[in-house]
Each structure stands twice: as structure tokens, then as C-alpha cells.
Design a protein around this motif. Structure first.
Motif, PDB file in Angstrom:
ATOM      1  N   GLU A   9       7.172  36.957   9.721  1.00 13.03           N
ATOM      2  CA  GLU A   9       7.175  35.789   8.845  1.00 13.03           C
ATOM      3  C   GLU A   9       7.039  34.544   9.714  1.00 13.03           C
ATOM      4  O   GLU A   9       7.902  34.251  10.527  1.00 13.03           O
ATOM      5  CB  GLU A   9       8.471  35.732   8.029  1.00 13.03           C
ATOM      6  N   GLN A  10       5.941  33.818   9.524  1.00 15.58           N
ATOM      7  CA  GLN A  10       5.668  32.665  10.371  1.00 15.58           C
ATOM      8  C   GLN A  10       5.695  31.343   9.610  1.00 15.58           C
ATOM      9  O   GLN A  10       5.372  30.295  10.161  1.00 15.58           O
ATOM     10  CB  GLN A  10       4.309  32.838  11.071  1.00 15.58           C
ATOM     11  N   GLY A  11       6.113  31.385   8.356  1.00 15.06           N
ATOM     12  CA  GLY A  11       6.105  30.189   7.518  1.00 15.06           C
ATOM     13  C   GLY A  11       6.960  29.053   8.033  1.00 15.06           C
ATOM     14  O   GLY A  11       6.664  27.885   7.798  1.00 15.06           O
ATOM     15  N   ASP A  12       8.042  29.374   8.732  1.00 16.72           N
ATOM     16  CA  ASP A  12       8.950  28.338   9.232  1.00 16.72           C
ATOM     17  C   ASP A  12       8.510  27.754  10.571  1.00 16.72           C
ATOM     18  O   ASP A  12       9.111  26.792  11.045  1.00 16.72           O
ATOM     19  CB  ASP A  12      10.371  28.898   9.392  1.00 16.72           C
ATOM     20  N   LEU A  13       7.503  28.328  11.181  1.00 18.63           N
ATOM     21  CA  LEU A  13       7.046  27.856  12.489  1.00 18.63           C
ATOM     22  C   LEU A  13       6.186  26.605  12.362  1.00 18.63           C
ATOM     23  O   LEU A  13       5.509  26.404  11.352  1.00 18.63           O
ATOM     24  CB  LEU A  13       6.234  28.945  13.190  1.00 18.63           C
ATOM     25  N   ASP A  14       6.203  25.805  13.386  1.00 16.51           N
ATOM     26  CA  ASP A  14       5.325  24.639  13.447  1.00 16.51           C
ATOM     27  C   ASP A  14       3.870  25.117  13.346  1.00 16.51           C
ATOM     28  O   ASP A  14       3.520  26.194  13.845  1.00 16.51           O
ATOM     29  CB  ASP A  14       5.568  23.911  14.784  1.00 16.51           C
ATOM     30  N   TYR A  15       3.021  24.327  12.737  1.00 14.93           N
ATOM     31  CA  TYR A  15       1.629  24.731  12.529  1.00 14.93           C
ATOM     32  C   TYR A  15       0.905  24.998  13.849  1.00 14.93           C
ATOM     33  O   TYR A  15      -0.006  25.815  13.908  1.00 14.93           O
ATOM     34  CB  TYR A  15       0.868  23.702  11.687  1.00 14.93           C
ATOM     35  N   ARG A  16       1.304  24.334  14.921  1.00 19.85           N
ATOM     36  CA  ARG A  16       0.664  24.558  16.222  1.00 19.85           C
ATOM     37  C   ARG A  16       0.919  25.979  16.718  1.00 19.85           C
ATOM     38  O   ARG A  16       0.032  26.632  17.245  1.00 19.85           O
ATOM     39  CB  ARG A  16       1.167  23.550  17.253  1.00 19.85           C
TER      40      ARG A  16
END
Length: 93
Positions: free
Chosen positions: A43-50
Motif C-alpha cells: 500500500e503506497q497511498g500514504d507515501l509522498d508522490y516522489r
């Protein structure tokens, strides 16, 4: 990404962020890429877009290494540059 060189840097950078124990001197780019991909959070939704974009670039790229061909020294240098890069640390949750 356009080349194994870019992938090498991106994998080094991601390995640093993910704290992957890689040894560029003894692993080829495909092995490092696979290790980095396995360490990426599902799950990568909480990561910064970079960071999400970095992970997507790595996942979408297919290494062009050729069997039996020596790996250019620049590949190892770029992996190490990514490992040493601190600028993306601030974007990691």
C-alpha cells in the motif's frame, strides 16, 4: 526510465529508503531490482508522490543486461550514488 544506468541509480535510492541490504559489488542489477521491488510496501497511498513515482519507475522498467556481458562499472557507481543520496529521506514516512 530509458536505461539500465537510470535504473541503477533509482534502485540504489530506493534501496536506501527501504533499508535493503544490497551489495552492488556482488549483485547484478536484476537481482537488486528484484530485492527492492520485494521490499516496496504493498500500500503506497500514504507515501509522498516522489517516492511513489520512484517505485513505479523501478517496477515498470525491464533491465537490459545481457548474459555473459560484463557489467559497466558505471552501473555500480550509480547504485552507490543512489545509496548515498540523502535528499529523498525527507519524503519517506
Amino acid at each position: 526510465m530509458l536505461s539500465d544506468y537510470e535504473c541503477a541509480y533509482a534502485c540504489g535510492l530506493a534501496a536506501r529508503l527501504l533499508k535493503c541490504p544490497i551489495t552492488p559489488e556482488t549483485m547484478n542489477l536484476s537481482e537488486i531490482k528484484a530485492l527492492v521491488e520485494a521490499a516496496m510496501p504493498k500500500e503506497q497511498g500514504d507515501l509522498d508522490y516522489r517516492i511513489r513515482n520512484l517505485y513505479k519507475l523501478i517496477q515498470d522498467y525491464s533491465a537490459v543486461e545481457k548474459e555473459g556481458e560484463s557489467v559497466p562499472e558505471e552501473i555500480f557507481t550509480l547504485i552507490q550514488m543512489g545509496l548515498d543520496e540523502e535528499k529523498y529521506d525527507q519524503y519517506k514516512n
